[in-house]
Design a protein around this motif. Structure first.
Motif, PDB file in Angstrom:
ATOM      1  N   HIS A  35      31.849  40.570  40.926  1.00  0.00           N
ATOM      2  CA  HIS A  35      33.052  41.264  41.025  1.00  0.00           C
ATOM      3  C   HIS A  35      32.757  42.614  41.739  1.00  0.00           C
ATOM      4  CE1 HIS A  35      36.614  43.328  38.779  1.00  0.00           C
ATOM      5  NE2 HIS A  35      37.081  42.786  40.177  1.00  0.00           N
ATOM      6  N   HIS A  36      33.403  43.327  42.643  1.00  0.00           N
ATOM      7  CA  HIS A  36      33.351  44.251  43.835  1.00  0.00           C
ATOM      8  C   HIS A  36      34.478  44.650  43.979  1.00  0.00           C
ATOM      9  CE1 HIS A  36      32.775  46.114  47.463  1.00  0.00           C
ATOM     10  NE2 HIS A  36      31.649  47.438  46.828  1.00  0.00           N
ATOM     11  N   ARG A  37      34.566  45.761  43.025  1.00  0.00           N
ATOM     12  CA  ARG A  37      36.545  47.217  43.740  1.00  0.00           C
ATOM     13  C   ARG A  37      35.516  47.954  44.866  1.00  0.00           C
ATOM     14  NH1 ARG A  37      39.450  47.553  38.315  1.00  0.00           N
ATOM     15  NH2 ARG A  37      37.249  48.958  37.729  1.00  0.00           N
ATOM     16  N   GLU A  47      39.365  44.172  45.221  1.00  0.00           N
ATOM     17  CA  GLU A  47      38.678  43.552  45.306  1.00  0.00           C
ATOM     18  C   GLU A  47      38.246  42.188  45.793  1.00  0.00           C
ATOM     19  OE1 GLU A  47      39.346  43.311  40.751  1.00  0.00           O
ATOM     20  OE2 GLU A  47      40.726  44.759  41.052  1.00  0.00           O
ATOM     21  N   ARG A  48      36.718  42.137  45.300  1.00  0.00           N
ATOM     22  CA  ARG A  48      36.031  40.547  45.584  1.00  0.00           C
ATOM     23  C   ARG A  48      35.723  40.189  44.925  1.00  0.00           C
ATOM     24  NH1 ARG A  48      37.452  44.948  48.468  1.00  0.00           N
ATOM     25  NH2 ARG A  48      36.132  45.748  47.737  1.00  0.00           N
ATOM     26  N   ARG A  49      35.830  38.642  44.652  1.00  0.00           N
ATOM     27  CA  ARG A  49      35.261  37.706  43.657  1.00  0.00           C
ATOM     28  C   ARG A  49      33.978  36.619  43.484  1.00  0.00           C
ATOM     29  NH1 ARG A  49      37.458  39.562  38.817  1.00  0.00           N
ATOM     30  NH2 ARG A  49      39.255  40.809  39.213  1.00  0.00           N
ATOM     31  N   ASP A  50      33.990  37.335  44.689  1.00  0.00           N
ATOM     32  CA  ASP A  50      32.519  35.658  45.102  1.00  0.00           C
ATOM     33  C   ASP A  50      32.045  36.335  46.192  1.00  0.00           C
ATOM     34  OD1 ASP A  50      34.138  35.274  47.597  1.00  0.00           O
ATOM     35  OD2 ASP A  50      35.427  34.076  46.654  1.00  0.00           O
ATOM     36  N   GLU A  52      31.473  34.987  49.258  1.00  0.00           N
ATOM     37  CA  GLU A  52      31.867  35.209  51.131  1.00  0.00           C
ATOM     38  C   GLU A  52      33.019  36.490  50.938  1.00  0.00           C
ATOM     39  OE1 GLU A  52      33.287  34.256  55.105  1.00  0.00           O
ATOM     40  OE2 GLU A  52      31.838  33.955  53.322  1.00  0.00           O
ATOM     41  N   ALA A  53      33.773  36.650  50.016  1.00  0.00           N
ATOM     42  CA  ALA A  53      34.520  37.801  50.118  1.00  0.00           C
ATOM     43  C   ALA A  53      34.032  38.752  50.407  1.00  0.00           C
ATOM     44  CB  ALA A  53      35.611  37.504  49.132  1.00  0.00           C
ATOM     45  N   MET A  54      32.425  39.075  49.730  1.00  0.00           N
ATOM     46  CA  MET A  54      31.866  39.701  49.689  1.00  0.00           C
ATOM     47  C   MET A  54      31.237  40.629  51.476  1.00  0.00           C
ATOM     48  SD  MET A  54      31.590  42.140  47.552  1.00  0.00           S
ATOM     49  CE  MET A  54      30.064  43.619  48.041  1.00  0.00           C
ATOM     50  N   ARG A  56      33.019  38.840  53.739  1.00  0.00           N
ATOM     51  CA  ARG A  56      33.656  39.583  54.720  1.00  0.00           C
ATOM     52  C   ARG A  56      34.035  40.793  54.611  1.00  0.00           C
ATOM     53  NH1 ARG A  56      35.487  35.147  52.284  1.00  0.00           N
ATOM     54  NH2 ARG A  56      37.568  36.095  51.775  1.00  0.00           N
ATOM     55  N   TRP A  57      33.806  41.789  53.721  1.00  0.00           N
ATOM     56  CA  TRP A  57      33.566  43.133  53.387  1.00  0.00           C
ATOM     57  C   TRP A  57      32.662  44.219  53.883  1.00  0.00           C
ATOM     58  CZ3 TRP A  57      30.871  46.872  50.886  1.00  0.00           C
ATOM     59  CH2 TRP A  57      31.836  47.758  50.580  1.00  0.00           C
TER      60      TRP A  57
END
Length: 101
Positions: A35-37, A47-50, A52-54, A56-57
């Protein structure tokens, strides 16, 4: 404690991966349920919660701040493998694409 040493080493390597734009390597060390915010209404906010989202961030981070350099000042590790808390204090420097620091 030996465990803390290896955790700190891994965290420092992750910061090196970010500095070198090795996003896939940086993401490997993350928990699957990360969990990254980042606060604020801007290109890096939200916010990112997985993983793959991280990833991309991180790619977006590299586009928005291509010469970002993170310097780790201190890392605190508490707990054992089944319940570890890590806190990293770091400074970031970059020049924006328009030339502002």
């Amino acid at each position: 404690m030996l465990y803390s040493y290896f955790v700190e080493k891994s965290v420092r390597e992750s910061f090196d991966h970010v500095n070198d734009h090795r996003w896939d390597e940086a993401v490997k060390a993350l928990a699957p349920n990360v969990h990254h915010r980042v606060s604020g209404a801007h290109a890096l906010g939200g916010e990112r919660r997985d993983k793959e989202a991280m990833r991309r961030w991180f790619e977006r981070l590299g586009r928005v701040l291509p010469n970002l350099h993170l310097t780790v000042n201190h890392i605190w590790v508490k707990g054992w493998p089944w319940h570890t808390t890590v806190f990293a204090q770091w400074d970031g420097t970059a020049t924006l694409l328009n030339g502002d620091a």
